[in-house]
Design an enzyme around this catalytic site. Sequence first.
Site, short mmCIF file in Angstrom:
data_model
loop_
_atom_site.label_atom_id
_atom_site.label_comp_id
_atom_site.label_asym_id
_atom_site.label_seq_id
_atom_site.Cartn_x
_atom_site.Cartn_y
_atom_site.Cartn_z
CD GLU A 163 -3.06 64.29 54.24
OE1 GLU A 163 -3.76 65.20 54.29
OE2 GLU A 163 -2.94 63.52 53.24
CG HIS A 214 5.26 43.10 48.39
ND1 HIS A 214 4.81 43.01 47.18
CD2 HIS A 214 4.95 42.10 49.15
CE1 HIS A 214 4.49 41.76 47.00
NE2 HIS A 214 4.47 41.17 48.22
#
Length: 157
Positions: free
Chosen positions: A72, A99
């Site tokens: 996915e 991040h």
Amino acid sequence: MRVYLGSDHAGFELKNHLVRHLGEQGHEVTDIGPFVYDAADDYPAFCVETARRVAADEGSLGIVIGGSGNGEQIAANKVPGIRAGLGWSVETAQLTRQHNHAQVLGVGARMHTQEQATEIVEAFLAAEPDPDERHVRRVRQLLDYERTGTPPALPEA
């Protein structure tokens, strides 16, 4: 927060739970499907469409759900402009948002209890992209590569 959710058969029940739960939490939720359980369905259509919606709707986020979350996440990453990360834990969900400035989270319904998966998704949605220059620089390198096809230069040895 506008949130798009898509899954396959393995993520069907968790997706339905998250659609309800996130709506109750005040999020503006769009269910991309599937809308009926089909053990033979394929995740790419649902996950690519989820990522396409996120890419077209600045400021929104997406959740793609399957058995492991891996396929996915890969499908969502095929959509230009999308960065999708696998949410294996609360910390990885936060970090992929902070991040990597990910807009889509892959979650494995067979890897977590419903409660664990809900915590992972909530952590992703609550996290903000970290504006630290090193993170911005790295994301920019990925965007430049996607746009031009020219990879970032390797550092000198």
